[in-house]
Motif scaffolding. Structure first.
Motif, PDB file in Angstrom:
ATOM      1  N   LEU B  61     -20.720   2.667  24.447  1.00  0.00           N
ATOM      2  CA  LEU B  61     -20.948   1.587  23.479  1.00  0.00           C
ATOM      3  C   LEU B  61     -22.413   1.545  23.057  1.00  0.00           C
ATOM      4  CD1 LEU B  61     -18.243   0.803  24.877  1.00  0.00           C
ATOM      5  CD2 LEU B  61     -18.859  -1.564  24.489  1.00  0.00           C
ATOM      6  N   ILE B  62     -23.297   1.729  24.044  1.00  0.00           N
ATOM      7  CA  ILE B  62     -24.730   1.737  23.722  1.00  0.00           C
ATOM      8  C   ILE B  62     -25.042   2.917  22.812  1.00  0.00           C
ATOM      9  CG2 ILE B  62     -27.050   1.993  24.711  1.00  0.00           C
ATOM     10  CD1 ILE B  62     -25.958   0.488  27.200  1.00  0.00           C
ATOM     11  N   PHE B  64     -23.041   4.257  20.637  1.00  0.00           N
ATOM     12  CA  PHE B  64     -22.546   3.929  19.286  1.00  0.00           C
ATOM     13  C   PHE B  64     -23.551   3.047  18.536  1.00  0.00           C
ATOM     14  CE2 PHE B  64     -18.022   4.064  21.228  1.00  0.00           C
ATOM     15  CZ  PHE B  64     -17.918   5.420  20.986  1.00  0.00           C
ATOM     16  N   VAL B  65     -24.056   2.010  19.214  1.00  0.00           N
ATOM     17  CA  VAL B  65     -24.973   1.073  18.540  1.00  0.00           C
ATOM     18  C   VAL B  65     -26.246   1.802  18.114  1.00  0.00           C
ATOM     19  CG1 VAL B  65     -26.374  -1.011  18.807  1.00  0.00           C
ATOM     20  CG2 VAL B  65     -24.088  -0.938  19.796  1.00  0.00           C
ATOM     21  N   LEU B  67     -26.668   4.971  17.709  1.00  0.00           N
ATOM     22  CA  LEU B  67     -26.343   5.999  16.712  1.00  0.00           C
ATOM     23  C   LEU B  67     -26.311   5.421  15.299  1.00  0.00           C
ATOM     24  CD1 LEU B  67     -25.360   8.871  15.957  1.00  0.00           C
ATOM     25  CD2 LEU B  67     -23.036   8.147  16.558  1.00  0.00           C
ATOM     26  N   ILE B  68     -25.712   4.245  15.131  1.00  0.00           N
ATOM     27  CA  ILE B  68     -25.608   3.679  13.771  1.00  0.00           C
ATOM     28  C   ILE B  68     -26.995   3.316  13.233  1.00  0.00           C
ATOM     29  CG2 ILE B  68     -24.676   1.824  12.347  1.00  0.00           C
ATOM     30  CD1 ILE B  68     -22.268   1.720  14.156  1.00  0.00           C
ATOM     31  N   PHE B  69     -27.834   2.688  14.060  1.00  0.00           N
ATOM     32  CA  PHE B  69     -29.179   2.341  13.574  1.00  0.00           C
ATOM     33  C   PHE B  69     -29.985   3.613  13.260  1.00  0.00           C
ATOM     34  CE2 PHE B  69     -28.321  -1.865  15.450  1.00  0.00           C
ATOM     35  CZ  PHE B  69     -28.743  -2.652  14.409  1.00  0.00           C
TER      36      PHE B  69
END
Lengths: 581, 87
Positions: B61-62, B64-65, B67-69
């Motif tokens: 989850l970390i 993913f977060v 990665l998007i930023f």
């Protein structure tokens, strides 16, 4: 003018709002100490929070079409992220997910992964391009990219199938929460929830829903974190449950070994085999990236750049809840293993008795020895979150806070879904297909009437407690992924995708998915490769991709204008491709 | 838009596409590949967390977060490099 002021003062306004809410909770805590009965505290929580949402909904009323459909495209990335987070996290995520993790252990983490990772796909593949395109609805994009109404109609059908069952479940959840905490009859509570939903969405459309969803996010995240932070401090001495539950997992594993529980909490692939575990993650992720009520939130940002960063904020705010849920499950399991299992059945803790009275916890002394064994205790998934305040020894006011949080989660998701359905009907069906000459005033009247009709129908359906519909919610992700994901992604990333390819691909993918779902559920069809029907998208998605690909290559390439159109949505510069009033 | 020359647009899209594949590769590793090795990873325990369990409950989850930023910043830089960012 006033709106400009509102947007530039957002930090201050929501800061005051958060402070006011905390003061309100503290005031109720004082009232509780002074002897105000629990029932009154529950009423104050439910009615005052609904009243706040309604006030925001009424203040944000609008007579402009673009305000109604896309909040005037003025929502800053951070706030759109908060609104998306509460749009996304349903009543079930808030109340039920920790409980599912309690029961499933490691395998339940497929939901945690599946409901977060999809945002990477939203950010990289879709959101910025749909924002650049400048549509009001998802079917609008399909219609322009894939040559008109056939694609639009298929898009609307898929949207309706996945969003309507989902909104019915949300209204059902508001009814359950309201009836539990207000002591109202369930059918009455459903209509209290309906009024809350309509007050938020009817007058201001997307604009009103956006600003109430931000308010609802603040309440739901406070309500979710407080009980488990407290419990962590009580059990481990450190108020950071997301880190401290590691030690608790170790203890759980040790206790499971000594009392002989074979299905350990951390043991992978016990309820789902590997194929089902990964299939579920895939379907939930691609479904996330296809659900119209989520995609349309990124139509509201001021720019393409903001749309991208806003997906990051969305996932950060969602992450705060989803990475806490496994700690809820671990702390609750530890509590059950140490203070409930192995105790005399006559002297179980208060929360077990209290939730037993409403039928959510059942204790059956199978071997008649008067002592509770692990196998003799059955816990409903909702209990874990709802009972944690009592387990942590917190005053009733925190239980009321949790109810308000669950209500906020269910209401905000219902608002977003309802708007997605009603907007597709009013914008795509009425304005684009029935009466393209309709003026702004007429369009907004039609939009509101359709919103009310859909809402009342969903509420009526929810009040009948339709068990079939409620269990179908999990299908929404597979249906959306099979029906919409390939068409949307290929529409942006593959210029050669043609109208017949996309339309047939959507029909084939959606059709295969639906056939598998209905066949396995109602007609005793054997499962293909043992895949559970919640992951039906595992068949629908590849079929949709292959059909779109093959048919596109067999049909003439899209026109030069269409190629230019795709080029225009690929560069951020130059304002929305589709100008709408 | 007409103010972006075709060769510039093509170069911009080539770079955008390679960023997309980079992101999807990381996404695929964090969503599926890591969890394939859960049994092995669970033999390592940090702060009480079996690492396989931790990755599914928190680690991925970390990723993913972040990665998007990271993606949003990289893509903005690409847009500016080719002069196709919004004004």
């Amino acid at each position: 003018m006033i709106k400009g002021d509102f947007i530039s003062n957002l930090g201050r306004i929501y800061g005051f709002y958060t402070g006011g809410f905390i003061a309100f909770v503290l005031l109720l805590a004082v009232l509780e100490q002074m002897g105000v009965p629990n029932r009154i505290i529950g009423y104050l929580f439910v009615f005052l929070t609904i009243a706040v949402y309604a006030v925001i909904g009424i203040l944000a009323r609008t007579a402009q079409v673009s305000e109604y459909y896309v909040a005037g495209r003025r929502v800053p990335a951070l706030y759109n992220g908060m609104a998306t987070a509460s749009d996304w996290m349903s009543g079930a995520s808030f109340v039920g997910m920790a409980g599912s993790l309690y029961i499933l252990g490691y395998d339940g983490l497929a939901f945690v992964l599946g409901w977060t990772g999809g945002y990477v796909l939203v950010a990289v593949l879709l959101a910025p391009y749909l924002r650049k395109f400048g549509a009001f609805t998802v079917p609008d994009f399909l219609a322009v990219r894939f040559g008109g109404n056939p694609a639009r109609v298929v898009g609307i059908i898929v949207l309706f199938c996945c969003s309507f069952t989902y909104v019915t479940a949300q209204i059902y959840a508001t009814g359950i929460i309201a009836s539990r905490f207000l002591g109202l009859q369930f059918e009455v509570a459903v209509f209290v929830g309906l009024i809350g939903i309509l007050l938020c969405s009817m007058l201001g459309g997307m604009r009103a829903v956006t600003w109430t969803q931000v308010a609802q996010y603040i309440i739901l995240i406070i309500a979710y974190l407080i009980p488990v932070v407290w419990l962590s401090a009580k059990i481990t001495g450190v108020p950071i449950p997301q880190i401290m539950y590691g030690g608790i997992l170790e203890k759980i594993t040790a206790i499971e070994k000594t009392i002989g529980i074979t299905k350990a909490h951390i043991q992978p692939f016990t309820d789902y085999n590997m194929l089902n575990y990964f299939a579920l993650i895939l379907c939930l992720m691609l479904g996330t990236a296809s659900l119209p009520h989520i995609l349309m939130r990124y139509f509201t940002t001021p720019s393409v750049r903001d749309a991208r960063i806003s997906v990051g904020w969305s996932l950060l705010f969602i992450f705060l809840l989803y990475f806490t849920a496994p700690s809820y499950a671990a702390f609750a399991k530890y509590e059950v293993l140490t203070n409930v299992v192995g105790q005399q059945i006559s002297s179980l803790p208060g929360w077990v008795k209290a939730w037993g009275q409403v039928g959510l916890v059942t204790v059956t002394d199978l071997n008649k020895d008067g002592i509770l064994q692990w196998a003799e205790l059955k816990i409903n998934t909702d209990v874990i979150v709802l009972a944690t305040p009592e387990i942590a020894g917190l005053p009733y006011v925190v239980a009321g806070l949790v109810a308000a949080g669950g209500l906020a989660a269910a209401l905000s998701t219902a608002d977003g879904l309802l708007l997605a359905i009603a907007n597709a009907l009013s914008h795509d069906v009425y304005y684009k297909m029935v009466d393209p000459q309709a003026d702004a005033k007429r369009r907004l009247i039609v939009a509101r009437i359709l919103l009310i009709i859909v809402a009342i129908f969903a509420a009526w359906l929810a009040s009948t407690k339709p068990s079939d519909i409620l269990s179908m919610v999990a299908w929404a992700f597979s249906l959306a992924a099979s029906g919409l994901f390939p068409a949307l992604v290929l529409g942006v990333w593959w210029k050669r995708a043609t109208t017949p390819g996309a339309v047939l691909g959507m029909i084939a993918g959606f059709g295969v998915c639906l056939y598998y779902l209905i066949g396995t559920r109602y007609y005793g069809m054997p499962e293909w490769f043992g895949v559970k029907n919640i992951s039906a998208g595992l068949f629908g998605i590849p079929v949709a991709f292959v059909v779109t690909w093959v048919v596109s290559l067999l049909t003439p390439a899209p026109s030069k204008e269409m190629m230019d159109f795709v080029d225009r949505i690929r560069v951020p510069r130059g304002g929305p491709v589709m100008q709408q009033d | 838009m007409s103010d972006v020359p075709p060769e510039k647009a093509a170069a911009h899209w080539a770079k955008t596409r390679s960023l997309m594949w980079t992101c999807l590769t990381i996404w695929f590793l964090a969503s599926f590949v890591v969890h394939f090795f859960v049994a092995t990873l669970n033999k390592v325990v940090i702060l009480g967390f079996p690492v396989g369990f931790y990755m599914a409950g928190q680690g991925s989850l970390i990723i993913f977060v972040v990665l998007i930023f990271w993606y949003a910043n990289r893509q903005n830089a690409i847009d500016e490099e080719f002069g196709v960012a919004e004004d």
